[in-house]
Design an enzyme around this catalytic site. Structure first.
Site, PDB file in Angstrom:
ATOM      1  CE  LYS B 193      34.591   8.450 -37.771  1.00 54.06           C
ATOM      2  NZ  LYS B 193      36.027   8.807 -37.880  1.00 54.06           N
ATOM      3  CB  SER B 246      41.269   5.143 -27.349  1.00 52.87           C
ATOM      4  OG  SER B 246      40.202   6.064 -27.277  1.00 52.87           O
ATOM      5  CD  GLU B 267      37.947  -6.269 -30.003  1.00 46.82           C
ATOM      6  OE1 GLU B 267      38.436  -6.624 -28.925  1.00 46.82           O
ATOM      7  OE2 GLU B 267      37.218  -6.969 -30.692  1.00 46.82           O
ATOM      8  CB  CYS B 301      44.163  -2.908 -29.570  1.00 49.86           C
ATOM      9  SG  CYS B 301      43.542  -4.127 -30.718  1.00 49.86           S
ATOM     10  CD  GLU B 399      46.265   0.792 -26.290  1.00 54.68           C
ATOM     11  OE1 GLU B 399      45.288   1.533 -26.109  1.00 54.68           O
ATOM     12  OE2 GLU B 399      46.213  -0.276 -26.918  1.00 54.68           O
TER      13      GLU B 399
END
Lengths: 290, 488
Positions: B193, B246, B267, B301, B399
């Site tokens: 996806k 996220s 991850e 990230c 973040e």
């Protein structure tokens, strides 16, 4: 000789190298195989859990030892268990209801298992780690590091071998442990605590709680200073409680799902991948140039 | 002969000429779902626009997969699994080699498409993303017939089964490769996806899968938004979920998988520390800091978004960063000179701006590029950094996923370590010093899955990548990465 366990006390917890009673003041009766009350154990509370985690978190001695030294200490611990083998055996006979031969075999297997992992301390990282040939002028390697504080949730039976099998892998990697003992036969865990206290295992490395497992599961899952959970003997509902609880903090959970796992399967229980589960792989890059 | 001031004046007056990428790439007006080896219309008929974030032009209508479509895709992967897992490993390898080769052959087209759809500078998609995509398939192709050596088993280990793989928009095709290559090498089948804003390169990969005659159903690609991803993660026919994105969504997926037998790797986000000691090579470090935070507009990230500078060199480092930042060229992602491209989406730009406002409100001092004006259309954010940042400031804790750096100072290595590790994240870290023993001590005490020493943001198919703590679990890449796709 008549089989009789000389027990007149309430077994205490083992936290930070000391033997406190539960702060809650609660205890639960301990029954022998014939359902007679033979002693009491502390029913650890959420606060006892918190104090155990704090002790495990602040104890830096174990992780900072050399792997060789950890192996020596684990071997020493196995020696201590050997010295207590009579007590272990008796507890398995009286409380778990094993025959003398069954109990003896379990004690022997348990000590052998601990010795196996004493040998793994300075070897597993060589099996799980790697040097990685990246496509560039860099030196790159991957090493296993302890995950941190690991909660070990023991199955009721086999009370000794189940506990040692689940404990040895995260312990040998350098993690510190909060161990929740077998609910039906916590005596081997208490004897382990006594062995730890009189060996060279630094205080806080292994902390031992007894009592009702179901009361602390949720708190173990939620506690942010616990980094991983290992366990066996939990039903699907209890496993779900842990898995849902950790979704909020993403601690690692490794639960044995079979109802009666075969802890005597030495190949399965002593392979380094059981240790790897309680490590984090760190990859380090450095340029290579003059 | 001109004196040095003369040269400097002359250099400053020189303008870069534009160097736009001249190759054109055809983009179909509509894209269907890739199910059973064919492009299919979504059952509900839903679709959404994917746009070029640098000029807001509509590029193509992308099909939105609903639960029925996801079920069809999962069923297709389930059906394909039986044969694929039994395909001779050396033959499986050849499919992966073919994919790698076709990616190399179509590299220019893929790079341009990646840049148009996602906004990243062409020099990054051309020199980093796409070459790494090819490398990932090549590297894993070679593993197919060597899997028994991953864990030293007597026989080839088994695949897990059907993998539901959900990927983010920051490295669209690279993340697809990170997910698909190891899964396929181990004999799994996949439902992928892509992220809502960046579906095009994954769909172009689907064409490549057709070209190399990968058996239908081995890879299905369902496009859509978060609801499509949720449907995939929650689908009962999926044996393993792999998610990159996220931490917030990762936690929701972990909750959805609780009580099931699904295997899970995550991850997730990061707030990675980059520590620079006074004994570092400052020139090298400054380049590394710039690369660490402004690479891919900071949509990374593992971005080195918290810079810890030893106090004695703080002023010098800030001055040099200020100077270096001025030479970053922000603009047309297709221009080969562009260093910082467009922000991926309007939504992400709004998020970044919220953090910039918070930084101002909380009292941090902003340093920004004061060069050429940003384009009128599209989503843009000038690279910037902040000084006077306190550890409690929002930009030092959360973040941002943008070109925003928070700079703090430290006095002792111990302090640097404590502050660097004081975060729920643990994806990556950087350390800069010329002293070898210090590197090893700091690197071993940083709680992060990837530690870059005297370098930053380097990636390789052979190098495991993944986080500690709330940055997720599991590794991607290298021998260690394969374990997530093999049953024990």
């Amino acid at each position: 000789m008549a089989q009789r366990l000389e027990i007149t006390k309430t077994y205490k917890l083992y936290i930070g190298g000391k033997f406190p009673r539960t702060e809650s003041g609660r205890s639960i009766p301990l029954h022998d195989a014939k359902d007679r009350v033979i002693a009491h154990v502390c029913n650890a509370s959420r606060k006892d859990l918190r104090e155990s985690v704090e002790a495990a978190r602040s104890s830096t001695g174990w992780a900072s030892m050399t792997a060789y030294n950890r192996g020596q200490v684990m071997y020493r611990l196995a020696e201590m268990l050997e010295g207590k083998s009579g007590e272990f055996q008796q507890s398995l006979q009286v409380i778990s209801g094993l025959t003398a031969a069954q109990a003896r075999r379990q004690v022997e297997e348990s000590i052998d298992r601990l010795i196996c992992f004493a040998g793994w301390t300075d070897k597993f990282a060589q099996v799980t780690g790697s040097h990685n040939p990246v496509a560039g002028p860099y030196y790159n390697f991957t090493v296993a590091e302890p995950t941190g504080v690991v909660a070990v949730i023991c199955p009721d039976e086999p009370a000794l071998l189940g506990m040692i099998s689940l404990l040895a892998a995260p312990l040998c990697a350098g993690n510190t442990i909060v161990l929740v003992a077998s609910e039906t036969n916590p005596v081997p865990a208490v004897l382990l605590a006594e062995a730890c206290a009189t060996s060279d295992v630094p205080g806080g490395t292994i902390n031992i709680l007894t009592g009702r497992r179901s009361e602390v599961l949720e708190h173990i899952a939620e506690h942010r200073e616990i980094n991983a959970i290992g366990g066996a003997g939990l039903n699907s509902r209890q496993r779900k409680i842990l898995q849902e609880g950790v979704a909020e903090n993403l601690k690692r959970v490794h639960l044995v799902e079979e109802t009666n796992p075969d802890f005597s399967d030495t190949d399965a229980w002593t392979c380094p991948w059981n240790i790897e589960q309680f490590t984090e792989m760190k990859t380090i890059w450095h340029p290579s140039s003059t | 002969m001109m004196d040095s001031t003369g040269i400097e004046n002359q250099l400053q007056s020189w303008e870069y000429s534009e160097a736009p990428e001249s190759t054109t790439v055809d983009i179909d007006q509509e894209h269907g779902l890739f199910i059973d080896g064919e492009f299919q219309a979504p059952s509900g008929g839903g679709s959404f626009w994917t746009i070029n974030p640098s000029d807001e032009q509509q590029l193509s209508r992308i099909a939105r997969a609903d639960e029925d479509d996801v079920s069809r895709a999962v069923a297709s992967s389930r059906a394909a699994l039986k044969k694929w897992r039994k395909t001779r490993p050396s033959e499986r390898a050849k499919y992966l080699y073919r994919i790698a080769r076709r990616i190399q052959e179509r590299a220019r087209e893929l790079a341009i498409l990646e840049t148009i759809d996602g906004g990243k500078p062409i020099k990054e998609s051309r020199d980093i993303d796409i070459p790494l995509v090819a490398q990932h398939f090549f590297y894993h192709a070679g593993w197919c017939d060597k899997l028994r050596y991953v864990s030293g088993t007597r026989e080839d280990p088994n695949p897990i089964g059907v993998c539901g793989q959900i990927i983010p928009w920051n490295f669209p095709l690279l993340m697809a490769a990170w997910k698909l290559a190891p899964a396929l090498a181990c004999g799994n089948t996949c439902v992928l996806k892509p992220a809502e804003t960046t579906s095009l390169t994954a769909l172009r990969l689907a064409e490549i899968l057709q070209e190399v005659e990968l058996p239908p159903g081995v890879v299905n690609i369902v496009t859509g938004d978060g609801t499509t991803g949720a449907a995939l993660a929650e689908h009962g026919g999926v044996d393993k979920v792999a998610f990159t994105g996220s931490t917030e969504v990762g936690k929701r997926i972990a909750a959805a998988c609780a009580g099931t037998k699904k295997r899970l790797t995550l991850e997730l986000g990061g707030k990675s520390p980059n520590i620079i000691f006074a004994d570092a090579s400052i020139d090298q470090a400054v380049e590394g800091i710039i690369a660490g935070i402004y690479f891919n507009q900071g949509h990374v990230c593992c971005a080195g978004s918290r810079l810890f500078v030893e106090e004695s060199i703080l002023d010098e480092v800030v001055d040099r960063l200020e100077h270096r930042m001025q030479s970053l060229r922000v603009g047309d992602p297709l221009d080969k000179n562009t260093d910082v491209g467009a922000i991926n989406s309007e939504m992400q730009l709004a998020t970044i701006n919220r953090y910039l406002n918070a930084a101002h409100t909380e009292g941090a001092t902003m340093h920004s590029v004061n060069g050429s004006p940003l384009p009128d259309r599209g989503f843009w954010c000038s690279p910037c950094f902040f000084t006077d940042v306190h550890p409690s400031h929002t930009i030092a804790r959360e973040e941002i996923f943008g070109p925003v750096l928070a700079i703090m100072s430290f006095r002792t290595p111990e302090e640097a370590l404590v502050r660097a590790n004081n975060t729920p994240y643990g994806l990556s870290a950087g350390v800069w010093t010329d002293k070898g023993s210090k590197i090893f001590e700091i690197a071993s005490r940083l709680r992060a899955g990837v530690v870059w020493c005297n370098t930053y943001n380097k990636f390789d198919a052979a190098s495991p990548f993944g986080g500690y703590k709330e940055s997720g679990f599991g590794r991607e890449g290298g021998r260690q990465g394969l374990r997530a796709y093999l049953s024990h």
